[in-house]
Motif scaffolding. Structure first.
Motif, PDB file in Angstrom:
ATOM      1  N   TRP A  72       0.817  -1.218   0.000  1.00 45.79           N
ATOM      2  CA  TRP A  72       0.000   0.000   0.000  1.00 45.79           C
ATOM      3  C   TRP A  72       0.848   1.265   0.000  1.00 45.79           C
ATOM      4  O   TRP A  72       0.551   2.225  -0.724  1.00 45.79           O
ATOM      5  CB  TRP A  72      -0.924  -0.016   1.207  1.00 45.79           C
ATOM      6  CG  TRP A  72      -1.839   1.173   1.225  1.00 45.79           C
ATOM      7  CD1 TRP A  72      -1.795   2.243   2.039  1.00 45.79           C
ATOM      8  CD2 TRP A  72      -2.931   1.404   0.332  1.00 45.79           C
ATOM      9  NE1 TRP A  72      -2.784   3.126   1.726  1.00 45.79           N
ATOM     10  CE2 TRP A  72      -3.497   2.635   0.684  1.00 45.79           C
ATOM     11  CE3 TRP A  72      -3.479   0.680  -0.731  1.00 45.79           C
ATOM     12  CZ2 TRP A  72      -4.593   3.167   0.020  1.00 45.79           C
ATOM     13  CZ3 TRP A  72      -4.573   1.213  -1.400  1.00 45.79           C
ATOM     14  CH2 TRP A  72      -5.110   2.435  -1.025  1.00 45.79           C
ATOM     15  N   ALA A  73       1.923   1.294   0.802  1.00 47.82           N
ATOM     16  CA  ALA A  73       2.763   2.491   0.855  1.00 47.82           C
ATOM     17  C   ALA A  73       3.359   2.778  -0.524  1.00 47.82           C
ATOM     18  O   ALA A  73       3.443   3.934  -0.953  1.00 47.82           O
ATOM     19  CB  ALA A  73       3.865   2.321   1.888  1.00 47.82           C
ATOM     20  N   TRP A  74       3.770   1.733  -1.201  1.00 50.91           N
ATOM     21  CA  TRP A  74       4.325   1.886  -2.557  1.00 50.91           C
ATOM     22  C   TRP A  74       3.254   2.352  -3.532  1.00 50.91           C
ATOM     23  O   TRP A  74       3.483   3.240  -4.356  1.00 50.91           O
ATOM     24  CB  TRP A  74       4.900   0.552  -3.000  1.00 50.91           C
ATOM     25  CG  TRP A  74       5.379   0.539  -4.432  1.00 50.91           C
ATOM     26  CD1 TRP A  74       6.588   0.942  -4.910  1.00 50.91           C
ATOM     27  CD2 TRP A  74       4.644   0.074  -5.563  1.00 50.91           C
ATOM     28  NE1 TRP A  74       6.659   0.770  -6.259  1.00 50.91           N
ATOM     29  CE2 TRP A  74       5.470   0.232  -6.695  1.00 50.91           C
ATOM     30  CE3 TRP A  74       3.367  -0.456  -5.738  1.00 50.91           C
ATOM     31  CZ2 TRP A  74       5.066  -0.123  -7.961  1.00 50.91           C
ATOM     32  CZ3 TRP A  74       2.956  -0.802  -7.004  1.00 50.91           C
ATOM     33  CH2 TRP A  74       3.813  -0.638  -8.106  1.00 50.91           C
ATOM     34  N   ALA A  75       2.067   1.767  -3.413  1.00 50.06           N
ATOM     35  CA  ALA A  75       1.005   2.081  -4.365  1.00 50.06           C
ATOM     36  C   ALA A  75       0.432   3.470  -4.170  1.00 50.06           C
ATOM     37  O   ALA A  75       0.023   4.121  -5.134  1.00 50.06           O
ATOM     38  CB  ALA A  75      -0.111   1.043  -4.238  1.00 50.06           C
ATOM     39  N   THR A  76       0.411   3.946  -2.933  1.00 47.37           N
ATOM     40  CA  THR A  76      -0.168   5.258  -2.665  1.00 47.37           C
ATOM     41  C   THR A  76       0.519   6.348  -3.480  1.00 47.37           C
ATOM     42  O   THR A  76      -0.131   7.253  -4.012  1.00 47.37           O
ATOM     43  CB  THR A  76      -0.057   5.596  -1.168  1.00 47.37           C
ATOM     44  OG1 THR A  76      -0.760   4.593  -0.429  1.00 47.37           O
ATOM     45  CG2 THR A  76      -0.678   6.946  -0.870  1.00 47.37           C
ATOM     46  N   LYS A  77       1.840   6.252  -3.608  1.00 50.70           N
ATOM     47  CA  LYS A  77       2.576   7.251  -4.366  1.00 50.70           C
ATOM     48  C   LYS A  77       2.247   7.162  -5.850  1.00 50.70           C
ATOM     49  O   LYS A  77       2.376   8.149  -6.579  1.00 50.70           O
ATOM     50  CB  LYS A  77       4.081   7.062  -4.154  1.00 50.70           C
ATOM     51  CG  LYS A  77       4.538   7.286  -2.720  1.00 50.70           C
ATOM     52  CD  LYS A  77       6.030   7.199  -2.597  1.00 50.70           C
ATOM     53  CE  LYS A  77       6.712   8.341  -3.319  1.00 50.70           C
ATOM     54  NZ  LYS A  77       8.173   8.350  -3.107  1.00 50.70           N
ATOM     55  N   ARG A  78       1.822   5.976  -6.300  1.00 46.98           N
ATOM     56  CA  ARG A  78       1.554   5.793  -7.720  1.00 46.98           C
ATOM     57  C   ARG A  78       0.099   6.027  -8.086  1.00 46.98           C
ATOM     58  O   ARG A  78      -0.279   5.914  -9.238  1.00 46.98           O
ATOM     59  CB  ARG A  78       2.007   4.382  -8.156  1.00 46.98           C
ATOM     60  CG  ARG A  78       3.528   4.357  -8.346  1.00 46.98           C
ATOM     61  CD  ARG A  78       4.153   3.067  -7.903  1.00 46.98           C
ATOM     62  NE  ARG A  78       5.609   3.149  -8.029  1.00 46.98           N
ATOM     63  CZ  ARG A  78       6.394   3.683  -7.097  1.00 46.98           C
ATOM     64  NH1 ARG A  78       5.860   4.152  -5.980  1.00 46.98           N
ATOM     65  NH2 ARG A  78       7.695   3.754  -7.269  1.00 46.98           N
ATOM     66  N   MET A  79      -0.717   6.332  -7.102  1.00 43.81           N
ATOM     67  CA  MET A  79      -2.112   6.641  -7.397  1.00 43.81           C
ATOM     68  C   MET A  79      -2.242   7.909  -8.237  1.00 43.81           C
ATOM     69  O   MET A  79      -3.242   8.100  -8.926  1.00 43.81           O
ATOM     70  CB  MET A  79      -2.903   6.798  -6.096  1.00 43.81           C
ATOM     71  CG  MET A  79      -3.209   5.475  -5.423  1.00 43.81           C
ATOM     72  SD  MET A  79      -4.118   5.700  -3.898  1.00 43.81           S
ATOM     73  CE  MET A  79      -4.567   3.992  -3.537  1.00 43.81           C
ATOM     74  N   VAL A  80      -1.225   8.768  -8.155  1.00 44.87           N
ATOM     75  CA  VAL A  80      -1.292  10.009  -8.926  1.00 44.87           C
ATOM     76  C   VAL A  80      -1.166   9.759 -10.419  1.00 44.87           C
ATOM     77  O   VAL A  80      -1.308  10.693 -11.214  1.00 44.87           O
ATOM     78  CB  VAL A  80      -0.213  11.007  -8.454  1.00 44.87           C
ATOM     79  CG1 VAL A  80      -0.566  11.608  -7.120  1.00 44.87           C
ATOM     80  CG2 VAL A  80       1.153  10.343  -8.405  1.00 44.87           C
ATOM     81  N   ILE A  81      -0.900   8.517 -10.827  1.00 41.35           N
ATOM     82  CA  ILE A  81      -0.914   8.216 -12.262  1.00 41.35           C
ATOM     83  C   ILE A  81      -2.311   8.425 -12.820  1.00 41.35           C
ATOM     84  O   ILE A  81      -2.493   8.831 -13.968  1.00 41.35           O
ATOM     85  CB  ILE A  81      -0.433   6.771 -12.545  1.00 41.35           C
ATOM     86  CG1 ILE A  81      -0.185   6.579 -14.038  1.00 41.35           C
ATOM     87  CG2 ILE A  81      -1.434   5.737 -12.033  1.00 41.35           C
ATOM     88  CD1 ILE A  81       0.444   5.253 -14.394  1.00 41.35           C
ATOM     89  N   ASP A  82      -3.345   8.177 -11.998  1.00 43.80           N
ATOM     90  CA  ASP A  82      -4.715   8.422 -12.439  1.00 43.80           C
ATOM     91  C   ASP A  82      -4.975   9.916 -12.593  1.00 43.80           C
ATOM     92  O   ASP A  82      -5.756  10.328 -13.461  1.00 43.80           O
ATOM     93  CB  ASP A  82      -5.706   7.803 -11.453  1.00 43.80           C
ATOM     94  CG  ASP A  82      -5.731   6.279 -11.534  1.00 43.80           C
ATOM     95  OD1 ASP A  82      -5.329   5.733 -12.578  1.00 43.80           O
ATOM     96  OD2 ASP A  82      -6.146   5.633 -10.547  1.00 43.80           O
TER      97      ASP A  82
END
Length: 299
Positions: A72-82
């Motif tokens: 989750w910590a890794w993915a949270t930063k990549r949510m801004v791809i949306d």
């Protein structure tokens, strides 16, 4: 899911005013916020994956990537791809065309139009890239980037009043905050929802709604064997009835007009007989008039 009228590809070629454009963007951002709160990153937001109705209500299709809690910590930063995707879609709504033309495959060359327009990324950001991509970018000519006032000049926005000019400035500002190459410096979903261009539509009951229930794929896997058996049984029963000239649940002769031939009566409910006319098919269509649906009273 309810029947929608068109996808966003058709809307892109329409001349949208600021009210309709900002309302469509608001719904996209609400949808993304709900997905992220459920632990889902879409990663494939594009006009063909977004459908709309004539009253400007919008739905997002094709969920792409459930996130495991351990990452989750890794993915949270990549949510801004949306958010980047929403910025690209907004750019298309404004310009009426793709702003960063890429390929069907993910290639380093796809960065060329991004870098040429937004500028060569900083050395700090380059360290975050994979070696092959970093080497490609470092060997490209250095670009200073084009100012957003030139990328999105006033004349491509609706500008019929002083209020429209203010909205144009707000729209361009939002674009400049979403279309940032470095995801760590990109605007978040919550910040975008509170941006002056969007916040006019903000409704806590929508934006802060509980996350959607995550679909349980295992449930479908457990049910598949039983479904296969039922489908097989239905097919065999149908073939048997057809072979014997007996088909259940057919309407009686009295229910079919005496003027209709067998082929006519059997095609009454055929999908090919449905109207495929879409309410957003042209720029002159009045079905998206600002005086209807959720945009009533905006002007």
């Amino acid at each position: 899911m309810e029947l929608m009228d068109a996808n966003l590809c058709q809307v892109i070629h329409m001349e949208l005013d600021h009210e309709r454009m900002s309302y469509l963007l608001y719904q996209m951002l609400c949808g993304i916020k709900h997905l992220h709160s459920a632990g889902i990153i879409h990663r494939d937001l594009k006009p063909s994956n977004i459908v709309v109705k004539s009253d400007c209500t919008l739905k997002i299709l094709t969920l792409a990537w459930p996130v495991q809690h351990s990452s989750w910590a890794w993915a949270t930063k990549r949510m801004v791809i949306d958010i980047w995707s929403v910025g690209c879609i907004m750019g298309e709504l404004v310009k009426g065309c793709v702003i960063f033309q890429g390929t069907d495959r993910i290639l380093p060359q796809d960065l060329d139009p991004v870098i040429e327009q937004l500028g060569t990324p900083s050395a700090e950001f380059m360290k975050k890239l994979q070696p092959t991509v970093r080497n490609y970018v470092e060997n490209r000519p250095k670009y200073p980037g084009i100012k957003f006032e030139e990328l999105f000049p006033d004349w491509i926005f609706p500008s019929e009043s002083e209020r429209d000019k203010i909205k144009t400035s707000q729209a361009r500002d939002l674009l400049s905050k979403m279309l940032v190459i470095d995801p760590d410096k990109r605007i978040s979903v919550d910040e975008a929802l509170r941006h002056p261009y969007i916040t006019v539509w903000y409704d806590p009951t929508e934006a802060e709604a509980p996350p959607p229930q995550i679909y349980d794929a295992q449930l479908e896997e457990r049910e598949q064997p039983q479904l296969k058996k039922l489908i097989y049984k239905e097919v065999m029963d149908w073939e048997e009835r057809s072979k014997n000239g007996v088909v259940k649940d057919q309407p009686s002769d009295a229910a079919v007009s005496s003027n209709a031939t067998p082929s006519q009566s059997s095609s009454i409910n055929d999908i090919s007989s449905m109207s495929t006319e879409q309410t957003l098919a042209s720029d002159t269509d009045s079905s998206l008039d600002a005086s209807t649906g959720p945009l009533e009273g905006c002007r």
